[in-house]
Scaffold this active site. Structure first.
Site, PDB file in Angstrom:
ATOM      1  N   CYS A 135      37.587 -52.598  32.053  1.00 17.24           N
ATOM      2  CA  CYS A 135      36.431 -53.158  31.881  1.00 17.24           C
ATOM      3  C   CYS A 135      35.847 -53.269  30.299  1.00 17.24           C
ATOM      4  CB  CYS A 135      35.411 -52.470  32.726  1.00 17.24           C
ATOM      5  SG  CYS A 135      33.602 -53.089  32.315  1.00 17.24           S
ATOM      6  N   CYS A 138      32.198 -52.616  29.646  1.00 16.03           N
ATOM      7  CA  CYS A 138      31.723 -51.082  30.000  1.00 16.03           C
ATOM      8  C   CYS A 138      32.229 -50.316  28.881  1.00 16.03           C
ATOM      9  CB  CYS A 138      32.393 -50.689  30.995  1.00 16.03           C
ATOM     10  SG  CYS A 138      32.133 -51.707  32.730  1.00 16.03           S
ATOM     11  N   ASP A 139      33.359 -50.620  28.144  1.00 19.60           N
ATOM     12  CA  ASP A 139      33.931 -49.514  27.189  1.00 19.60           C
ATOM     13  C   ASP A 139      34.246 -49.986  25.991  1.00 19.60           C
ATOM     14  OD1 ASP A 139      33.920 -47.778  29.417  1.00 19.60           O
ATOM     15  OD2 ASP A 139      36.006 -48.385  30.131  1.00 19.60           O
TER      16      ASP A 139
END
Length: 313
Positions: A135, A138-139
Site C-alpha cells: 500500500c 499507507c506507507d
C-alpha cells in the site's frame, strides 16, 4: 441476534457500499458488515481519475469512499464491525457467525473483495511491514528520501510508483516482462518522470536484512543471471512495494458457493450465485474487469435483485 434482516451485505468496499445505498434507499431492512476499515482496496488508492462524477482534477480513494459511506448512513442501512468466521447460506434464512455474534438474513450479498498477491520469494513474510508493503498510500511517507522499488507492471503498479516519486529519492520498477502492461497514458507519465527507473525481465528471488529490509536478490527470467541490490549504507534500508495482482477473499464460503477455476465466485448477470438468495458483487466475482465503477454496478444490481425477490416473495 434474533432479528432477521431482509438483506445482509458482507464487505464495505465500493460494491458493498453501493449495494447498501441502493438497498437502504429502497427501504429494504439492511445490515452492512465490515471487519476492518471501510472502502476496501480503493481506500488505499492515492489518485482516482476515471470514476464518473468524481472531482475532475482527480481525488483520493479515501475521499470517494467517505462520500459513499455517508450516503449509506443517509439511507438508513444498519452497520456493524465484526469478523465473520463461518456462515450457513443454505435455507430460507442465512446465518453469518461472527466473533461478536450471529447475523441472520433472508438474502446475502457477498462483497468481500480480494487481497494483494505476494511475490512468493524467500523470506517475504519476514519483511512485510519491515520494508515490504502492499500500500503506497499507507506507507510512502516512511520511505521519504530513501530508494524505493516497485514490483509489477500493470496500471496499479505504475500509478503507485509515480505516486511514490513524491516521497522517495528514487523509484525503480521491477517487471518480469520487457515492457509494461499499464495503459498508454499511464506509461507516458511514467517514462517522462525523471525519478523513475526500470529493471526489465526480472523477479525478486530473495529478500534479506537485519532487522529491516536492506538487501534483495533479483533473477533475470530470460538469462537466469542474478543481481544483488543492497541499500545505500547511509540509509540502511529501502522500500519494496508489491503490486502484482490480487486473489479473491472466498475462504469463508468456498465450500458452499460455486467458484471459477481461478477461485472467484460465479454468478449470472444478475449477480445471483448457485444458492438462492445469495449474490456476489465486486472484485470477488468472476468477471472481465475490476474497477471501482464495475464494483459499484455489481452492488447496485445485486441490491435491486434482492428488492425484487422480496417484492415477489
Amino acid at each position: 441476534m434474533k432479528k432477521i434482516y431482509d438483506n445482509i451485505i458482507l464487505g464495505a468496499g465500493p460494491a458493498g457500499l453501493s449495494a447498501a445505498i441502493y438497498s437502504g434507499r429502497a427501504r429494504v431492512d439492511t445490515l452492512l458488515i465490515e471487519k476492518d476499515l471501510v472502502g476496501g482496496q480503493v481506500a488505499d488508492t492515492n489518485d482516482i481519475q476515471n470514476y464518473p462524477g468524481q472531482m475532475v482534477e482527480g481525488e483520493s480513494g479515501p475521499d470517494l469512499v467517505d462520500r459513499m459511506s455517508r450516503q449509506v448512513d443517509k439511507f438508513g442501512a444498519d452497520r456493524v464491525t465484526d469478523t465473520i468466521q463461518s456462515m450457513d447460506l443454505e435455507g430460507e434464512v442465512k446465518v453469518l457467525h461472527g466473533v461478536n455474534g450471529d447475523y441472520k438474513g433472508r438474502n446475502v450479498i457477498l462483497a468481500t473483495g480480494s487481497y494483494s498477491r505476494k511475490m512468493g520469494c524467500e523470506n517475504e513474510d519476514k519483511f512485510i511491514g519491515k520494508g515490504i508493503s502492499f500500500c503506497a498510500t499507507c506507507d510512502a511517507n516512511f520511505f521519504e528520501d530513501f530508494d524505493v522499488y516497485v514490483v509489477g507492471g500493470g496500471d496499479a503498479a505504475v500509478e503507485e510508483a509515480i505516486y511514490l516519486t513524491k516521497f522517495a529519492k528514487k523509484v525503480t520498477i521491477i517487471h518480469r516482462r520487457d515492457k509494461l502492461r499499464a495503459t498508454e497514458s499511464i506509461q507516458e507519465r511514467a517514462f517522462s518522470n525523471d525519478k523513475l527507473d526500470f529493471i526489465w525481465d526480472s523477479v525478486v528471488e530473495e529478500v534479506d536484512g537485519d532487522p529491516i529490509l536492506n538487501k534483495m536478490v533479483l533473477k533475470n527470467v530470460k538469462t537466469g543471471e542474478k543481481q544483488v541490490i543492497e541499500a545505500d549504507p547511509e540509509d540502511g534500508l529501502f522500500g519494496l512495494f508489491v503490486f502484482i495482482g490480487h486473489l479473491p477473499n472466498t475462504d469463508l464460503f468456498k465450500d458452499q458457493v460455486k467458484l471459477s477455476d481461478r477461485g472467484y465466485v460465479l454468478t449470472d448477470e444478475n449477480m445471483q450465485t448457485n444458492i438462492p438468495g445469495v449474490y456476489a458483487a465486486g472484485d470477488v466475482r468472476e468477471k472481465a474487469f475490476r474497477q471501482v465503477v464495475t464494483a459499484c454496478a455489481d452492488g447496485a444490481i445485486a441490491a435491486l435483485m434482492v428488492e425484487k425477490s422480496l417484492t415477489e416473495y
